[in-house]
Scaffold this active site. Structure first.
Site, mmCIF file in Angstrom:
data_model
loop_
_atom_site.group_PDB
_atom_site.id
_atom_site.type_symbol
_atom_site.label_atom_id
_atom_site.label_comp_id
_atom_site.label_asym_id
_atom_site.label_seq_id
_atom_site.Cartn_x
_atom_site.Cartn_y
_atom_site.Cartn_z
ATOM 1 C CG HIS A 78 6.539 -2.668 11.717
ATOM 2 N ND1 HIS A 78 5.344 -3.316 12.545
ATOM 3 C CD2 HIS A 78 6.100 -3.712 10.149
ATOM 4 C CE1 HIS A 78 4.891 -4.615 11.578
ATOM 5 N NE2 HIS A 78 5.638 -4.588 10.428
ATOM 6 C CD GLU A 147 10.486 -2.088 13.667
ATOM 7 O OE1 GLU A 147 9.666 -0.890 13.991
ATOM 8 O OE2 GLU A 147 10.199 -2.932 13.778
#
Length: 224
Positions: A78, A147
């Protein structure tokens, strides 16, 4: 060993994009593709994608597929965001998530991945965190979520759109997986990576990228 790579979201996911318009899935899938190129070079490794370039796959479908295929590890890729997503913010850095119960195997792998990402990218270290994300909760195997930078941070948004940064993230994550699971390079012929001169403003830039790719372990050649 079977590894599931999950490029989060999809091309049509509303709102998931940089302030200047890059859709998050573009970054996620690019890293996933590069990770697969690297991982298939190791003995006994197969790679399963839980995402699709044709549609935004529902979360339950992603985890069900991974569980049914009995994969050994699930890696979700992500890019982060802060605020309303419509303006640049100061939030920055990289963080890696495990489920709230802090499974030992996942936590150890997450820390190795986080360390490799920070060492390779030199971005701010936001650490290993816990979350009740579906892909961490509903998977029956070791699962982590990365992330890799903030789409709402102007500097990191620019990085997220570069091939170099995507390759760096892919190499870092795979490097940690290789170390953690003690994977061995296959004796099969490795895949080639083409660098097209026409995609760059000059030949020197193409040659610079080719040199960087070779340093990262790619068999690279330049084509006009």
């Amino acid at each position: 060993m079977k590894i599931a790579i999950d490029a989060g979201h999809g091309y049509d996911t509303p709102g998931k994009r940089t302030v200047d318009g890059m859709k998050e899935y573009e970054f996620n899938r690019a890293v996933a593709n590069e990770m697969k190129k690297l991982l298939v070079k190791y003995e006994g490794v197969t790679v399963l994608f839980t995402h699709s370039d044709q549609r935004d796959v529902p979360l339950n479908e992603r985890t069900t597929k991974a569980n049914q295929e009995k994969v050994d590890v699930f890696i979700s890729i992500h890019a982060n965001a802060h605020g309303n997503g419509k303006q640049w913010t100061s939030a920055e850095g990289i963080e890696t998530y495990v489920y709230t119960t802090k499974p030992k195997t996942a936590t150890r792998l997450a820390q190795m991945v986080q360390n490799e990402l920070i060492s390779s990218t030199k971005r701010k270290d936001r650490g290993v965190k816990t979350a009740n994300f579906h892909v961490l909760k509903a998977t029956s195997m070791t699962a982590i979520l990365c992330e890799c930078g903030f789409m709402t941070n102007k500097e990191e948004a620019a990085l997220l759109q570069t091939l170099s940064f995507r390759l760096t993230c892919a190499n870092a994550i795979v490097g940690a997986i290789v170390k953690y699971y003690h994977l061995t390079k296959s004796t099969r012929s490795s895949s080639l990576y083409k660098v097209q001169v026409g995609a760059f403003s000059n030949k020197q830039n193409a040659e610079a990228l080719a040199k960087e790719l070779k340093a990262k372990g790619y068999d690279t050649f330049i084509v006009k």
